[in-house]
Design an enzyme around this catalytic site. Structure first.
Site, PDB file in Angstrom:
ATOM      1  N   LYS A 232      -5.408  12.534 -12.480  1.00 14.41           N
ATOM      2  CA  LYS A 232      -6.401  11.509 -12.148  1.00 14.41           C
ATOM      3  C   LYS A 232      -7.099  10.979 -13.410  1.00 14.41           C
ATOM      4  O   LYS A 232      -7.497   9.806 -13.451  1.00 14.41           O
ATOM      5  CB  LYS A 232      -7.396  12.061 -11.128  1.00 14.41           C
TER       6      LYS A 232
ATOM      7  N   ASN B 165      -2.047   4.207  -3.917  1.00 21.12           N
ATOM      8  CA  ASN B 165      -2.940   5.172  -3.269  1.00 21.12           C
ATOM      9  C   ASN B 165      -2.298   6.541  -3.043  1.00 21.12           C
ATOM     10  O   ASN B 165      -2.985   7.553  -3.063  1.00 21.12           O
ATOM     11  CB  ASN B 165      -3.399   4.559  -1.930  1.00 21.12           C
TER      12      ASN B 165
ATOM     13  N   ILE C 101       0.858  -1.207   0.000  1.00 23.13           N
ATOM     14  CA  ILE C 101       0.000   0.000   0.000  1.00 23.13           C
ATOM     15  C   ILE C 101       0.880   1.237   0.000  1.00 23.13           C
ATOM     16  O   ILE C 101       1.673   1.449   0.934  1.00 23.13           O
ATOM     17  CB  ILE C 101      -0.916   0.006   1.250  1.00 23.13           C
TER      18      ILE C 101
ATOM     19  N   ASP D 155      10.381   8.877  -0.704  1.00 24.41           N
ATOM     20  CA  ASP D 155       9.604   9.923  -1.362  1.00 24.41           C
ATOM     21  C   ASP D 155       9.323   9.459  -2.793  1.00 24.41           C
ATOM     22  O   ASP D 155      10.225   9.456  -3.643  1.00 24.41           O
ATOM     23  CB  ASP D 155      10.399  11.237  -1.364  1.00 24.41           C
TER      24      ASP D 155
ATOM     25  N   TYR E 132      -3.783  18.425 -11.100  1.00 23.10           N
ATOM     26  CA  TYR E 132      -4.331  17.325 -10.297  1.00 23.10           C
ATOM     27  C   TYR E 132      -5.410  16.566 -11.077  1.00 23.10           C
ATOM     28  O   TYR E 132      -5.367  15.334 -11.168  1.00 23.10           O
ATOM     29  CB  TYR E 132      -4.903  17.856  -8.976  1.00 23.10           C
TER      30      TYR E 132
HETATM   31  N1  LIG Z   1      -9.403  12.957   0.245  1.00 22.75           N
HETATM   32  C1  LIG Z   1      -9.987  13.296  -0.879  1.00 22.75           C
HETATM   33  O1  LIG Z   1     -10.852  14.192  -0.924  1.00 22.75           O
HETATM   34  C2  LIG Z   1      -9.654  12.557  -2.145  1.00 22.75           C
HETATM   35  C3  LIG Z   1     -10.557  12.610  -3.204  1.00 22.75           C
HETATM   36  C4  LIG Z   1     -10.254  11.934  -4.386  1.00 22.75           C
HETATM   37  C5  LIG Z   1      -9.074  11.223  -4.496  1.00 22.75           C
HETATM   38  N2  LIG Z   1      -8.203  11.196  -3.442  1.00 22.75           N
HETATM   39  C6  LIG Z   1      -6.938  10.455  -3.603  1.00 22.75           C
HETATM   40  O2  LIG Z   1      -6.826   9.530  -2.547  1.00 22.75           O
HETATM   41  C7  LIG Z   1      -5.442   9.196  -2.383  1.00 22.75           C
HETATM   42  C8  LIG Z   1      -5.113   9.174  -0.903  1.00 22.75           C
HETATM   43  O3  LIG Z   1      -5.181  10.483  -0.399  1.00 22.75           O
HETATM   44  P1  LIG Z   1      -5.837  10.822   1.012  1.00 22.75           P
HETATM   45  O4  LIG Z   1      -7.089  11.534   0.745  1.00 22.75           O
HETATM   46  O5  LIG Z   1      -5.859   9.642   1.883  1.00 22.75           O
HETATM   47  O6  LIG Z   1      -4.791  11.927   1.516  1.00 22.75           O
HETATM   48  P2  LIG Z   1      -3.766  11.971   2.716  1.00 22.75           P
HETATM   49  O7  LIG Z   1      -4.455  11.717   4.012  1.00 22.75           O
HETATM   50  O8  LIG Z   1      -3.023  13.249   2.539  1.00 22.75           O
HETATM   51  O9  LIG Z   1      -2.781  10.739   2.427  1.00 22.75           O
HETATM   52  C9  LIG Z   1      -1.807  10.794   1.425  1.00 22.75           C
HETATM   53  C10 LIG Z   1      -0.814   9.655   1.640  1.00 22.75           C
HETATM   54  O10 LIG Z   1       0.146   9.705   0.593  1.00 22.75           O
HETATM   55  C11 LIG Z   1       1.458   9.727   1.158  1.00 22.75           C
HETATM   56  N3  LIG Z   1       2.321  10.551   0.319  1.00 22.75           N
HETATM   57  C12 LIG Z   1       2.143  11.855  -0.016  1.00 22.75           C
HETATM   58  N4  LIG Z   1       3.170  12.292  -0.738  1.00 22.75           N
HETATM   59  C13 LIG Z   1       4.040  11.242  -0.849  1.00 22.75           C
HETATM   60  C14 LIG Z   1       5.306  11.079  -1.464  1.00 22.75           C
HETATM   61  N5  LIG Z   1       5.913  12.088  -2.098  1.00 22.75           N
HETATM   62  N6  LIG Z   1       5.915   9.878  -1.386  1.00 22.75           N
HETATM   63  C15 LIG Z   1       5.324   8.853  -0.720  1.00 22.75           C
HETATM   64  N7  LIG Z   1       4.129   8.947  -0.122  1.00 22.75           N
HETATM   65  C16 LIG Z   1       3.500  10.139  -0.177  1.00 22.75           C
HETATM   66  C17 LIG Z   1       1.282  10.317   2.547  1.00 22.75           C
HETATM   67  O11 LIG Z   1       2.267   9.821   3.440  1.00 22.75           O
HETATM   68  P3  LIG Z   1       3.604  10.599   3.908  1.00 22.75           P
HETATM   69  O12 LIG Z   1       3.239  12.009   4.184  1.00 22.75           O
HETATM   70  O13 LIG Z   1       4.029   9.806   5.110  1.00 22.75           O
HETATM   71  O14 LIG Z   1       4.549  10.434   2.763  1.00 22.75           O
HETATM   72  C18 LIG Z   1      -0.071   9.756   2.947  1.00 22.75           C
HETATM   73  O15 LIG Z   1       0.080   8.476   3.517  1.00 22.75           O
HETATM   74  C19 LIG Z   1      -4.665  10.215  -3.212  1.00 22.75           C
HETATM   75  O16 LIG Z   1      -4.241   9.613  -4.421  1.00 22.75           O
HETATM   76  C20 LIG Z   1      -5.692  11.302  -3.506  1.00 22.75           C
HETATM   77  O17 LIG Z   1      -5.438  11.988  -4.714  1.00 22.75           O
HETATM   78  C21 LIG Z   1      -8.471  11.838  -2.275  1.00 22.75           C
END
Ligand SMILES: NC(=O)c1ccc[n+]([C@@H]2O[C@H](COP(=O)([O-])OP(=O)(O)OC[C@H]3O[C@@H](n4cnc5c(N)ncnc54)[C@H](OP(=O)(O)O)[C@@H]3O)[C@@H](O)[C@H]2O)c1
Length: 254
Positions: free
Chosen positions: A153, A84, A7, A57, A149
């Protein structure tokens, strides 16, 4: 023998919800994200399963290959890949920092594509495996004020649906999750909290549960939430120029 799920973005939000779902079903886990301390905490909270931590990263070139090589070196077979990790940014394309937007492409597109490539070679050899790619309802129309963004997607959805067809004569499934606004750290990172689009954000556990079920069933695409489903259907019928205007209006904070 227990299966293993890898994951990305496992430290918060949807990724952490996936961690709990897979762990409850007895999967061993490979967690990939930057925050090592958080992943160590997660590992300690699941003492009955094997948890491997890869702190990296993923927005740096070749990061996905490094992840794959580390997994191979440890002799781990990936049964489920969850791509993810991702982030968004709100603002005019020409005003936002270009390097941050390039990093977004690297993470949301390049790392996802490369990791899928390497893991898929292995899945092909045993003719089994599941891939869950996290896109967004943003995939269905252009997104002014989050231009890069939304485009990333759209790539994830198009790429993943194409793979479904390429793999139609195999036992490997590819599921694309398209969530709408969801309560995670995404809102704060992208600076979209307080926008109209985030006024009806869903709970992350509900979104992850729906995605997990869809992935287990090998479904092609899952859009979470009735309101989001209607939005994606509307986006298919509206002229693209009109869909872009709607997307722009809900990205505003007024
Ligand atoms: N929440 C929404 O409204 C929403 C809606 C549509 C789609 N999504 C998608 O859902 C997915 C998960 O996002 P989330 O909503 O759960 O957001 P989140 O809470 O910000 O989680 C993002 C995760 O990605 C990791 N991450 C970020 N930058 C990274 C990097 N450079 N290298 C490795 N890991 C990285 C972060 O971990 P670290 O900081 O520890 O690296 C964190 O575990 C994303 O693809 C997002 O585009 C979210």
């Amino acid at each position: 023998m227990s299966k293993t799920a890898l994951i990305t973005g496992a430290t918060s939000g949807l990724g952490y919800e996936f961690v709990k779902l897979f762990a409850n079903d007895g999967y061993n886990l490979v967690l990939v994200a930057r925050n090592k301390q958080k992943m160590e905490e997660i590992k300690r909270s699941f003492p009955t399963i094997a948890v491997t931590i890869i702190s990296i990263d993923l927005s740096t070139p070749n990061a996905a290959k490094e992840v794959f090589d580390l997994v191979e070196k440890q002799g781990i077979t990936i049964d489920v890949l969850v791509n993810n990790a991702g982030f968004g940014l709100l603002g005019h394309f020409d005003v936002l920092d270009i390097q941050q937007q390039v990093n977004m492409i690297q993470l949301n597109i390049v790392a996802l594509t490369e990791l899928t490539y390497y893991v898929l070679q292995k899945m092909k050899q045993k003719n089994s495996g599941k891939i869950l790619n996290v896109a967004s309802t943003a995939a269905f129309q252009p997104g002014p004020l989050m231009a890069v963004y939304y485009a990333t997607k759209a790539f994830v959805l198009s790429f993943s649906e194409a793979l479904v067809e390429e793999l139609s004569d195999t036992q490997i499934t590819v599921t694309t999750l398209c969530p709408g606004p969801t309560k995670t750290n995404f809102g704060a990172v992208a600076n979209v909290e307080g926008t109209k689009m985030f006024s009806r954000a869903m709970n992350s556990d509900i979104v992850a549960n729906q995605a997990y079920d869809a992935m287990l069933k090998g479904k092609r695409v899952v859009v979470t939430g009735g309101f989001n489903k209607v939005g994606t259907i509307a986006a298919k019928f509206l002229p693209r120029s009109m869909a872009a205007k709607v997307a722009k209006s809900i990205a505003s904070k007024e």
